[in-house]
Scaffold this motif. Structure first.
Motif, short mmCIF file in Angstrom:
data_model
loop_
_atom_site.label_atom_id
_atom_site.label_comp_id
_atom_site.label_asym_id
_atom_site.label_seq_id
_atom_site.Cartn_x
_atom_site.Cartn_y
_atom_site.Cartn_z
N THR A 103 -11.90 9.93 -0.66
CA THR A 103 -12.16 9.20 0.58
C THR A 103 -10.93 9.23 1.48
N HIS A 104 -9.76 9.04 0.89
CA HIS A 104 -8.52 9.04 1.67
C HIS A 104 -8.28 10.42 2.28
N SER B 150 -9.00 2.60 -2.34
CA SER B 150 -9.75 3.75 -1.83
C SER B 150 -9.56 4.92 -2.79
N SER B 151 -10.58 5.75 -2.88
CA SER B 151 -10.47 6.91 -3.77
C SER B 151 -9.66 8.00 -3.08
N SER C 40 -10.56 10.98 5.11
CA SER C 40 -10.19 10.19 6.29
C SER C 40 -9.02 10.82 7.06
#
Length: 94
Positions: free
Chosen positions: A9-10, A5-6, A13
């Motif tokens: 993105t993390h 995951s980038s 989230s």
């Protein structure tokens, strides 16, 4: 962070808002102000035989820090908010 995951993105989230580049320093990401100085201290004076050794040490550093470390660093970005609001024109010292 999950493998594959980038970071963006993390972070999203986890509920963090992704900020645009700082107009005071458009070539620097917010992480440059708290993350890289800490990482530089760890790597200062060390010599690596190959890229894999560097990647290993950087990942070890990133994984060894707890959530408070990252939260504190992200809170530092808030102090730069005035510069962003004024588009880099003028900032008083606190």
């Amino acid at each position: 962070m999950m493998v594959g995951s980038s970071p963006v993105t993390h972070a999203a989230s986890l509920g963090y808002q992704i900020l645009p580049p700082d107009v005071c320093s458009p070539d620097m990401a917010p992480s440059d102000f708290f993350l890289f100085p800490q990482m530089k201290k760890l790597l200062l004076g060390r010599h690596f035989q190959n890229d894999d050794e560097v990647i290993f040490e950087v990942e070890r550093f990133l994984n060894s820090r707890n959530a408070d470390f990252y939260n504190q660093g992200l809170r530092q970005v808030i102090h730069r908010e005035k510069c962003v609001a004024l588009k880099g024109e003028y900032v008083e010292k606190d």
